[in-house]
Write a protein that holds these residues in place. Structure first.
Motif, mmCIF file in Angstrom:
data_model
loop_
_atom_site.group_PDB
_atom_site.id
_atom_site.type_symbol
_atom_site.label_atom_id
_atom_site.label_comp_id
_atom_site.label_asym_id
_atom_site.label_seq_id
_atom_site.Cartn_x
_atom_site.Cartn_y
_atom_site.Cartn_z
ATOM 1 N N GLY A 177 0.826 -1.214 0.000
ATOM 2 C CA GLY A 177 0.000 0.000 0.000
ATOM 3 C C GLY A 177 0.853 1.255 0.000
ATOM 4 N N ARG A 209 -8.198 -0.672 -5.099
ATOM 5 C CA ARG A 209 -9.357 0.059 -4.563
ATOM 6 C C ARG A 209 -8.883 1.124 -3.592
ATOM 7 N NH1 ARG A 209 -11.632 -4.188 -2.854
ATOM 8 N NH2 ARG A 209 -12.703 -4.743 -4.772
ATOM 9 N N ARG A 210 -7.998 0.737 -2.674
ATOM 10 C CA ARG A 210 -7.518 1.648 -1.628
ATOM 11 C C ARG A 210 -6.742 2.833 -2.227
ATOM 12 N NH1 ARG A 210 -6.422 1.546 3.988
ATOM 13 N NH2 ARG A 210 -8.212 0.168 4.025
ATOM 14 N N ALA A 211 -6.046 2.596 -3.329
ATOM 15 C CA ALA A 211 -5.229 3.657 -3.946
ATOM 16 C C ALA A 211 -6.058 4.579 -4.842
ATOM 17 C CB ALA A 211 -4.094 3.039 -4.748
ATOM 18 N N ALA A 269 -7.606 -5.300 -3.496
ATOM 19 C CA ALA A 269 -7.800 -4.372 -2.368
ATOM 20 C C ALA A 269 -6.856 -3.180 -2.489
ATOM 21 C CB ALA A 269 -7.565 -5.097 -1.048
ATOM 22 N N LEU A 270 -5.628 -3.453 -2.942
ATOM 23 C CA LEU A 270 -4.634 -2.389 -3.129
ATOM 24 C C LEU A 270 -5.119 -1.342 -4.117
ATOM 25 C CD1 LEU A 270 -1.144 -4.019 -3.718
ATOM 26 C CD2 LEU A 270 -1.710 -2.269 -2.036
ATOM 27 N N GLU A 296 1.503 4.030 -3.179
ATOM 28 C CA GLU A 296 1.355 5.498 -3.068
ATOM 29 C C GLU A 296 2.583 6.203 -3.639
ATOM 30 O OE1 GLU A 296 0.519 7.215 0.774
ATOM 31 O OE2 GLU A 296 -0.957 5.622 1.139
#
Ligand SMILES: CC(C)(COP(=O)(O)OP(=O)(O)OC[C@H]1O[C@@H](n2cnc3c(N)ncnc32)[C@H](O)[C@@H]1OP(=O)(O)O)[C@@H](O)C(=O)NCCC(=O)NCCS
Length: 136
Positions: free
Chosen positions: A73, A108-110, A105-106, A77
């Motif tokens: 994660g 989506r989160r980013a 998940a990575l 970034e």
């Protein structure tokens, strides 16, 4: 490491890939992810053709003993910052297989947006992949 990537590569294939990465002057970069002196994985971006457009594609790997601790994660970034600073293409895509839970998940989160699923030819097979896109 390759559970969602059709198959593992042989030692010979890995050697060839490594040499190609070291010698290439193609646009993009492979960045090593470190924690202090420990190498924990890598993140990368390269050019990819999406229909008539040339876009960035991104990928990531964290070694098994370091997974689940937020390294990918944070590295993603940082990678997005590097890609933005290139200023070349308007979007970056990622194509994790639909059942690669951490990788999806990575994305989506980013802040990547899910554009749909796509059959993605890879290592002699075809992955059913999600097409995630982040407009730059
Ligand atoms: C995908 C990969 C890079 C993730 O690395 P990581 O450092 O473990 O990821 P993080 O710890 O930063 O976690 C990323 C997200 O995945 C989730 N996650 C981590 N492990 C998970 C698991 N086993 N199942 C489901 N979700 C998981 C985390 O909760 C996090 O989501 P959140 O931000 O919504 O909480 C790592 O699993 C890997 O190297 N896999 C093998 C190579 C690969 O498949 N690369 C991607 C090809 S598209």
């Amino acid at each position: 490491m390759t559970a969602h990537q059709v198959r593992a590569e042989s030692d010979e294939e890995l050697e060839k890939r490594h040499t190609r990465y070291l010698r290439t002057d193609a646009p993009g970069q492979v960045l090593v992810v470190c924690d202090g002196d420990a190498v924990v994985g890598s993140v990368a971006f390269w050019e990819h053709t999406d229909g008539d457009d040339v876009v960035w594609e991104a990928g990531w790997s964290i070694l098994p003993e370091f997974q689940g601790r937020g390294y990918a994660g944070r590295a993603l970034e940082a990678l997005i910052g590097v890609i933005r600073s290139e200023g070349t293409h308007s979007a970056v895509h990622a194509y994790p297989s639909v059942d690669n839970a951490p990788s999806n998940a990575l994305c989506r989160r980013a802040g990547f947006v899910l554009r749909g699923t796509t059959p993605f030819p890879f290592r002699g097979g075809v992955l059913l992949s999600n097409d995630w896109v982040l407009e730059l």
